[in-house]
Write a protein that holds these residues in place. Sequence first.
Motif, PDB file in Angstrom:
ATOM      1  N   ASP A 199       5.380   0.715  12.947  1.00  0.00           N
ATOM      2  CA  ASP A 199       5.444   1.053  10.942  1.00  0.00           C
ATOM      3  C   ASP A 199       6.571   1.049  11.213  1.00  0.00           C
ATOM      4  N   ARG A 200       7.389   0.314  10.057  1.00  0.00           N
ATOM      5  CA  ARG A 200       8.842   0.120   9.399  1.00  0.00           C
ATOM      6  C   ARG A 200       9.033   2.052   9.171  1.00  0.00           C
ATOM      7  N   ALA A 201       9.946   1.978   9.516  1.00  0.00           N
ATOM      8  CA  ALA A 201      10.664   3.739   9.026  1.00  0.00           C
ATOM      9  C   ALA A 201      10.744   4.006   7.773  1.00  0.00           C
ATOM     10  N   GLU A 202      11.281   2.703   6.858  1.00  0.00           N
ATOM     11  CA  GLU A 202      10.613   2.209   5.775  1.00  0.00           C
ATOM     12  C   GLU A 202       9.740   1.760   5.479  1.00  0.00           C
ATOM     13  N   GLN A 203       8.953   1.514   5.435  1.00  0.00           N
ATOM     14  CA  GLN A 203       7.608   1.303   4.776  1.00  0.00           C
ATOM     15  C   GLN A 203       7.689   0.966   3.517  1.00  0.00           C
ATOM     16  N   PRO A 204       7.274  -0.243   2.899  1.00  0.00           N
ATOM     17  CA  PRO A 204       7.024  -0.825   1.140  1.00  0.00           C
ATOM     18  C   PRO A 204       5.214  -0.379   0.771  1.00  0.00           C
ATOM     19  N   ILE A 205       5.531   0.160  -0.438  1.00  0.00           N
ATOM     20  CA  ILE A 205       3.846   1.132  -0.101  1.00  0.00           C
ATOM     21  C   ILE A 205       3.956  -0.169  -2.337  1.00  0.00           C
ATOM     22  N   PHE A 206       4.395   0.038  -2.687  1.00  0.00           N
ATOM     23  CA  PHE A 206       4.201  -0.874  -4.123  1.00  0.00           C
ATOM     24  C   PHE A 206       6.018  -1.197  -4.090  1.00  0.00           C
ATOM     25  N   HIS A 230       7.577   5.078   1.874  1.00  0.00           N
ATOM     26  CA  HIS A 230       7.953   5.354   2.984  1.00  0.00           C
ATOM     27  C   HIS A 230       9.297   5.902   2.900  1.00  0.00           C
ATOM     28  N   ILE A 231       9.823   6.972   3.552  1.00  0.00           N
ATOM     29  CA  ILE A 231      11.027   7.170   4.306  1.00  0.00           C
ATOM     30  C   ILE A 231      11.029   7.881   5.689  1.00  0.00           C
ATOM     31  N   ASP A 232      11.788   8.033   6.494  1.00  0.00           N
ATOM     32  CA  ASP A 232      11.808   7.815   7.665  1.00  0.00           C
ATOM     33  C   ASP A 232      11.830   9.495   7.662  1.00  0.00           C
ATOM     34  N   PHE A 271       2.170  -5.165  -2.163  1.00  0.00           N
ATOM     35  CA  PHE A 271       1.768  -4.368  -1.889  1.00  0.00           C
ATOM     36  C   PHE A 271       1.796  -4.305  -0.085  1.00  0.00           C
ATOM     37  N   GLY A 272       1.875  -2.978   0.700  1.00  0.00           N
ATOM     38  CA  GLY A 272       2.256  -2.182   2.031  1.00  0.00           C
ATOM     39  C   GLY A 272       1.672  -1.252   1.892  1.00  0.00           C
ATOM     40  N   GLY A 273       1.752  -0.818   3.949  1.00  0.00           N
ATOM     41  CA  GLY A 273       1.676   0.210   4.243  1.00  0.00           C
ATOM     42  C   GLY A 273       1.458   0.382   5.588  1.00  0.00           C
ATOM     43  N   ARG A 274       1.736   1.561   5.639  1.00  0.00           N
ATOM     44  CA  ARG A 274       1.169   1.853   7.114  1.00  0.00           C
ATOM     45  C   ARG A 274      -0.386   2.054   7.561  1.00  0.00           C
ATOM     46  N   THR A 275      -0.255   1.635   8.384  1.00  0.00           N
ATOM     47  CA  THR A 275      -1.600   1.432   9.850  1.00  0.00           C
ATOM     48  C   THR A 275      -2.562   2.558   9.433  1.00  0.00           C
ATOM     49  N   GLY A 276      -3.659   2.018   8.976  1.00  0.00           N
ATOM     50  CA  GLY A 276      -4.610   2.804   8.330  1.00  0.00           C
ATOM     51  C   GLY A 276      -4.897   3.289   6.947  1.00  0.00           C
ATOM     52  N   GLU A 277      -3.217   3.171   6.359  1.00  0.00           N
ATOM     53  CA  GLU A 277      -3.435   3.374   5.055  1.00  0.00           C
ATOM     54  C   GLU A 277      -4.912   2.732   3.746  1.00  0.00           C
ATOM     55  N   VAL A 278      -4.766   3.197   3.030  1.00  0.00           N
ATOM     56  CA  VAL A 278      -5.758   2.002   1.356  1.00  0.00           C
ATOM     57  C   VAL A 278      -4.807   3.041   0.901  1.00  0.00           C
ATOM     58  N   ILE A 279      -5.422   2.502   0.176  1.00  0.00           N
ATOM     59  CA  ILE A 279      -5.289   2.758  -2.086  1.00  0.00           C
ATOM     60  C   ILE A 279      -6.245   2.580  -2.948  1.00  0.00           C
ATOM     61  N   LYS A 280      -6.783   3.573  -3.209  1.00  0.00           N
ATOM     62  CA  LYS A 280      -8.154   3.544  -4.142  1.00  0.00           C
ATOM     63  C   LYS A 280      -7.962   3.779  -5.847  1.00  0.00           C
ATOM     64  N   ASP A 281      -8.617   2.636  -6.656  1.00  0.00           N
ATOM     65  CA  ASP A 281      -7.935   3.120  -7.576  1.00  0.00           C
ATOM     66  C   ASP A 281      -7.197   3.612  -8.421  1.00  0.00           C
ATOM     67  N   PHE A 282      -6.719   2.066  -8.152  1.00  0.00           N
ATOM     68  CA  PHE A 282      -5.409   1.466  -8.919  1.00  0.00           C
ATOM     69  C   PHE A 282      -5.409   1.147 -10.503  1.00  0.00           C
TER      70      PHE A 282
END
Length: 371
Positions: free
Chosen positions: A79-86, A100-102, A180-191
Amino acid sequence: MRMKLLCRLVGAALLLNVQINAMAEMPGYVKAARPHVGLLKEDVDRVRNSLALTGPDVFPAMQGGMSFVITPRRKALSDRAEQPIFGSIQTKKNGIFIRHIDGDSADGKKIRFQLGFQDAAIDTYAAMRSFELEADRDATIELSWDKTSVVLTVNGTSYNLKWAATMPLPWSAKDQLYTFGGRTGEVIKDFKLWNAAKQLVAQHDFLDLELQEPVQDYLSSVDANWTTLQSCAQTANPVRQNGSLCDLAFQGRGMITGAASRFALAYLLTARPHYMAAARRLADQMFLLKDNTTQGLNGQQLKLAVGGNGPCLPASGPWAFCTTGCMTKSMTAIFPRAMLSLAITLAATVPCWRKTSRPPSPPIMWAAATI
């Protein structure tokens, strides 16, 4: 990264119980030697429904809101240190990002995030807030913005953010990236994303964040093939060039079936018409090669060079993949006239098709884009 997409597609196919003969003329089990897994349209749909490949027609730039549930995960080595989510940080553009921020807590129980609003006119954030969420527990994020303020709500606790004093009002997300993006195993629900009138303009029940970036990378590689294809001469007697897709008559199985299947899968995932057009253009070039007069090795007429198999196209026509998820020899009932003509052309001109009754392998998928 592309392997994540391929593995997820194969996994979706396996979940359908491959012992069942879902495809005509094909064995319903996976062979230990040279295994093949049939990929149905439903498999692709299952993966596509966990992606956000297209944004709303109009993003609510001046005033709007969003809400979603996220399950934060601890940072993995990949995973990147500052991985974008949205969204994502951009240079000299207006937009929203959540990332995310490290610096997660030492015990790994708290995961750090940052919300940011950018404006091209200033070097600092137009609005910003950092916050923490518990690892491995669902958290609800709500966000709204208008010309005077931003409101961030995390698990029911609201934070009012004022626009930067140096920012020219009114602010607008005119350059927003709907990614959208995320760390390993991350999910978004009900966006949910709504506009100033509280009307829903986008909604996703489930997003596999880990898969978003590999798919975007995959589509970027397909777009590169598309760009190359536009410059290819449509002729029965092409001149050998640089080993690119334009050298269809001289290429091996990997290039021919690889590019074709990428166009097809990209179309199945996105329904973007230019991928369908690319697959059809590739088929048009194959039609033209039936009139090829170039002399190949041993004086034979050059038709389609397919690696070590010589002038034997490994797969197409009757065994092509179609958007209904079927594989069958009943061409007239399923495929349009163009595909039937291609099958007849191949059967008449490619030697191995005339000499064996065994279906070519592996199946080519670009027929999906010609339906």
